[in-house]
Design an enzyme around this catalytic site. Structure first.
Site, PDB file in Angstrom:
ATOM      1  N   GLY A 141       0.846  -1.186   0.000  1.00 37.72           N
ATOM      2  CA  GLY A 141       0.000   0.000   0.000  1.00 37.72           C
ATOM      3  C   GLY A 141       0.882   1.237   0.000  1.00 37.72           C
TER       4      GLY A 141
ATOM      5  N   GLN B 126       2.928   9.964   1.042  1.00 37.69           N
ATOM      6  CA  GLN B 126       4.193   9.300   1.353  1.00 37.69           C
ATOM      7  C   GLN B 126       5.274   9.571   0.319  1.00 37.69           C
ATOM      8  OE1 GLN B 126       2.173   5.324   2.186  1.00 37.69           O
ATOM      9  NE2 GLN B 126       3.935   5.257   3.549  1.00 37.69           N
TER      10      GLN B 126
ATOM     11  N   CYS C  77       5.044   0.182   8.258  1.00 39.91           N
ATOM     12  CA  CYS C  77       4.805   1.302   7.348  1.00 39.91           C
ATOM     13  C   CYS C  77       6.112   1.669   6.659  1.00 39.91           C
ATOM     14  CB  CYS C  77       4.269   2.491   8.148  1.00 39.91           C
ATOM     15  SG  CYS C  77       3.896   3.940   7.141  1.00 39.91           S
ATOM     16  N   LEU C  78       6.052   1.867   5.353  1.00 41.63           N
ATOM     17  CA  LEU C  78       7.255   2.246   4.609  1.00 41.63           C
ATOM     18  C   LEU C  78       7.830   3.564   5.122  1.00 41.63           C
ATOM     19  CD1 LEU C  78       6.087   1.369   0.971  1.00 41.63           C
ATOM     20  CD2 LEU C  78       7.646   0.048   2.395  1.00 41.63           C
TER      21      LEU C  78
ATOM     22  N   HIS D  93      -5.403   1.767   6.458  1.00 38.63           N
ATOM     23  CA  HIS D  93      -4.063   2.283   6.758  1.00 38.63           C
ATOM     24  C   HIS D  93      -3.711   3.421   5.794  1.00 38.63           C
ATOM     25  CE1 HIS D  93       0.343   1.607   7.844  1.00 38.63           C
ATOM     26  NE2 HIS D  93       0.434   2.295   6.725  1.00 38.63           N
ATOM     27  N   GLU D  94      -3.959   3.191   4.497  1.00 35.93           N
ATOM     28  CA  GLU D  94      -3.591   4.205   3.500  1.00 35.93           C
ATOM     29  C   GLU D  94      -4.517   5.423   3.569  1.00 35.93           C
ATOM     30  OE1 GLU D  94      -0.606   1.735   2.887  1.00 35.93           O
ATOM     31  OE2 GLU D  94      -0.765   3.833   2.311  1.00 35.93           O
TER      32      GLU D  94
ATOM     33  N   HIS E  49      -3.244   7.742   6.126  1.00 39.46           N
ATOM     34  CA  HIS E  49      -2.145   8.588   5.623  1.00 39.46           C
ATOM     35  C   HIS E  49      -2.677   9.857   4.959  1.00 39.46           C
ATOM     36  CE1 HIS E  49       1.675   6.621   6.301  1.00 39.46           C
ATOM     37  NE2 HIS E  49       1.243   5.471   5.811  1.00 39.46           N
TER      38      HIS E  49
END
Length: 199
Positions: free
Chosen positions: A75, A80, A120-121, A162-163, A166
């Site tokens: 994702g 991000q 998370c990235l 989750h996304e 963000h």
């Protein structure tokens, strides 16, 4: 789940990095350098709705999908990568097809919730327990402006939530226990500390 892939604990890389082919590892490292990390103010900003559906948006979605793939993620939200658009891409399998949601709106979420580990990235080295609804219904548009209705459960529902977080400047650190947050901050400091140059 999270930006990163795992088989059991959501949020980890699918296989240890040492086992990755050197070319794949180099691509992953290059992709991760393009992802904004904790501390970047863009990660705490609310993204703006898209009102222009053009080739530039199609290219943006394609680039995000490629970056997510190279980074071994499942994702990625536009914020991000420093773009203030309400756009996210995701997939539920490492080699699965990439789905894009533009201007996503959570229409409904189930009362039954489930806790699971997420990574998370943008938060390297961090993995925390996050409780989320198991089922969601999300209304969105695709990159061409066509309406989409997604009814998701389990992993897919977790990734989407989750996304979407963000896009509102919310991180998994905000959704976990105080103890886990403290441990995560320690792991983050270690992961983001500049490495001393080799002599």
């Amino acid at each position: 789940m999270s930006d990163e892939v795992h088989t059991e604990a959501h949020g980890q890389v699918a296989e240890p990095q040492e086992k990755l082919d050197p070319e794949v590892r180099a691509r992953r490292e290059a992709a991760l350098k393009l992802v904004r990390k904790y501390g970047d103010p863009v990660l705490r900003s609310r993204a703006l709705e898209i009102d222009r559906f053009d080739d530039a948006l199609v290219d943006e979605v394609r680039r995000m999908g490629r970056l997510m793939h190279d980074a071994y993620g499942i994702g990625l939200a536009a914020t991000q990568v420093g773009v203030m658009h309400r756009v996210l891409v995701y997939r539920t399998e490492l080699e699965g097809s990439v789905a894009a949601l533009v201007n996503p709106v959570l229409e409904w979420s189930s009362k039954d919730k489930e806790s699971s580990e997420e990574g998370c990235l943008s938060l390297p080295g961090v993995s925390v327990e996050v409780e989320r609804p198991v089922h969601v219904r999300v209304r969105a548009l695709d990159e061409r402006g066509q309406p989409i209705l997604v009814e998701a459960s389990g992993l897919e529902a977790r990734v989407i939530q989750h996304e979407m977080d963000h896009l509102d400047g919310v991180l998994i650190l905000d959704k976990t226990s105080r103890d886990q947050r403290k441990q995560a901050m320690r792991a983050l400091r270690e992961a983001l500390e500049p490495r001393p140059a080799a002599a």
